[in-house]
Design an enzyme around this catalytic site. Structure first.
Site, PDB file in Angstrom:
ATOM      1  N   TYR A 198       0.919  -1.032   0.047  1.00  0.00           N
ATOM      2  CA  TYR A 198      -0.138  -0.067   0.094  1.00  0.00           C
ATOM      3  C   TYR A 198       1.031   1.356   0.052  1.00  0.00           C
ATOM      4  O   TYR A 198       2.243   1.290   0.375  1.00  0.00           O
ATOM      5  CB  TYR A 198      -1.019   0.023   1.288  1.00  0.00           C
ATOM      6  CG  TYR A 198      -0.194   0.170   2.393  1.00  0.00           C
ATOM      7  CD1 TYR A 198       0.335  -1.007   3.208  1.00  0.00           C
ATOM      8  CD2 TYR A 198      -0.107   1.342   3.087  1.00  0.00           C
ATOM      9  CE1 TYR A 198       0.906  -0.837   4.263  1.00  0.00           C
ATOM     10  CE2 TYR A 198       0.795   1.515   4.425  1.00  0.00           C
ATOM     11  CZ  TYR A 198       1.224   0.495   5.059  1.00  0.00           C
ATOM     12  OH  TYR A 198       1.981   0.540   6.173  1.00  0.00           O
ATOM     13  N   CYS A 199       0.237   2.281  -0.500  1.00  0.00           N
ATOM     14  CA  CYS A 199       0.922   3.705  -0.367  1.00  0.00           C
ATOM     15  C   CYS A 199      -0.306   4.550  -0.082  1.00  0.00           C
ATOM     16  O   CYS A 199      -1.019   4.221   0.192  1.00  0.00           O
ATOM     17  CB  CYS A 199       1.794   3.815  -1.653  1.00  0.00           C
ATOM     18  SG  CYS A 199       0.717   3.974  -3.130  1.00  0.00           S
ATOM     19  N   THR A 200       0.196   5.835  -0.299  1.00  0.00           N
ATOM     20  CA  THR A 200      -0.710   7.202   0.116  1.00  0.00           C
ATOM     21  C   THR A 200      -1.947   7.072  -0.761  1.00  0.00           C
ATOM     22  O   THR A 200      -3.013   7.020  -0.196  1.00  0.00           O
ATOM     23  CB  THR A 200      -0.144   8.142  -0.244  1.00  0.00           C
ATOM     24  OG1 THR A 200       1.184   8.300   0.636  1.00  0.00           O
ATOM     25  CG2 THR A 200      -0.853   9.608   0.486  1.00  0.00           C
ATOM     26  N   ILE A 227      -4.272   4.562   1.174  1.00  0.00           N
ATOM     27  CA  ILE A 227      -4.704   4.980   2.325  1.00  0.00           C
ATOM     28  C   ILE A 227      -5.758   5.870   2.319  1.00  0.00           C
ATOM     29  O   ILE A 227      -7.018   5.667   3.089  1.00  0.00           O
ATOM     30  CB  ILE A 227      -3.647   5.703   3.303  1.00  0.00           C
ATOM     31  CG1 ILE A 227      -2.376   4.599   3.400  1.00  0.00           C
ATOM     32  CG2 ILE A 227      -3.948   5.663   4.737  1.00  0.00           C
ATOM     33  CD1 ILE A 227      -1.139   5.145   3.720  1.00  0.00           C
TER      34      ILE A 227
END
Ligand code: ZN
Ligand code: ZN
Length: 343
Positions: A198-200, A227
């Protein structure tokens, strides 16, 4: 044919105010194979200018990354135009909750080498061969799977203030560095483990998932929309929130609170705190975590040295800076000898 802006930003702002129209702020991205980015760029400009779209859009051989605003009344037409382009059909649009009608004042569509500066110059893999996208619900299940390895694809100063429980958070300054570290760490598990990342906002995982598949990982999953979208879905569908702390964001807010947990500490006194500040000394500008008490005591500076400089008359500060390159210390974020409580 008009392919460039004819109005200045000031004229545009006046027009928007006068019209009093509601505008939606939208962002989206996708990796795709674009044969001729210049032709594609002109195609977008002609159609979007007609729809009064404003914004900053990057187009490259590898895809498109767009942040823009569109009059609400033209949204359907804009969406129809996106859907007429094969690789943008049903692309996920992030529509900003914070509405700001003056978020963009010009339409700028630029041809770039890449849509994100990721330091990855490996042309040998197919960026469109991505991992499996999962939404918040499936992601919550997946990360409890004993065969899953959860990896945070962001940098140290981002994961420091918030991350998913049990995630591997590489201690890196750049995306490029994290790719190598994770590959090395998981070298023996390319076939038997599920790599979940996952990332921003999801864009880094688009590239990373394709990269890891190219490197031989068999089961690669990524959190759709990152996220930001996860938080939205958790709220909308009333799911369990497995993210602790704040989501670091790159605008003036710096962080968006996702849970009440404060998982970081003030880099100066060590007490629980997750507020990023930039050192007030213009010649330093170090990004670090500082509590309100330390901010007051230190005049918002990272060190006594910076505090001394910061308290000099402006002209003297300027003289000190002369000839020195003032960067925002992009690769030193949260890293400095003076930060005693940086883990
Ligand atoms: Zn403090
Ligand atoms: Zn400083």
């Amino acid at each position: 044919m008009q392919l460039y802006n004819t109005l200045s930003a000031k004229e545009r702002a006046a027009l928007i105010k006068e019209a009093g129209q509601e505008r939606l702020t939208i962002s989206f991205y996708t990796y795709a194979h674009i044969g001729n980015p210049s032709i594609f760029r002109n195609h977008l400009f002609i159609h979007w200018d007609e729809l009064e779209v404003l914004g900053r859009i990057y187009v490259a051989h590898e895809g498109i990354n767009a942040q823009l605003s569109v009059p609400a009344e033209n949204f359907e037409k804009f969406k129809a135009h996106l859907d007429s382009i094969s690789f943008l059909e049903n692309v996920r649009l992030n529509i900003a909750i914070e509405q700001d009608n003056l978020s963009f004042l010009k339409l700028k569509v630029k041809v770039r080498k890449k849509i994100v500066a990721d330091g990855l110059n490996d042309e040998t893999f197919d960026v469109t061969n991505k991992g499996i996208h999962v939404g918040a619900e499936q992601f919550n299940e997946l990360i409890e799977d004993p065969d899953a390895v959860l990896v945070d694809m962001r940098n140290h100063y981002e994961s420091e203030i918030g991350h998913f429980k049990n995630a591997i958070t590489p201690d890196v300054d750049t995306f490029r560095d994290s790719l190598d570290i994770i590959e090395k760490d998981l070298a023996d598990h390319k076939e038997d483990k599920k790599l979940v990342m996952y990332c921003t906002g999801g864009i880094r995982c688009e590239k990373a998932s394709a990269y890891y598949k190219h490197k031989g990982f068999k089961q690669v999953y990524q959190l759709e929309g990152g996220i930001i979208e996860y938080a939205r879905q958790v709220e909308k569908k009333n799911l369990e929130n497995k993210f602790k702390g704040k989501n670091f964001v790159f605008d003036h807010r710096r962080g968006e609170r996702i849970s009440d947990d404060v998982i970081a500490q003030c880099h100066q006194c060590g007490k629980a705190c997750d507020t990023h500040e930039n050192c007030a000394n213009e010649a330093c500008h170090l990004l670090f975590i500082q509590c309100t008490e330390c901010a007051e005591k230190m005049d918002n500076c990272c060190s006594t040295e910076c505090q001394e400089v910061h308290n000099l008359p402006y002209e003297e500060q300027k003289a000190l800076r002369k000839g020195k390159v003032v960067s925002n210390k992009i690769f030193k974020k949260g890293r400095s000898e003076v930060l005693k409580f940086k883990k």
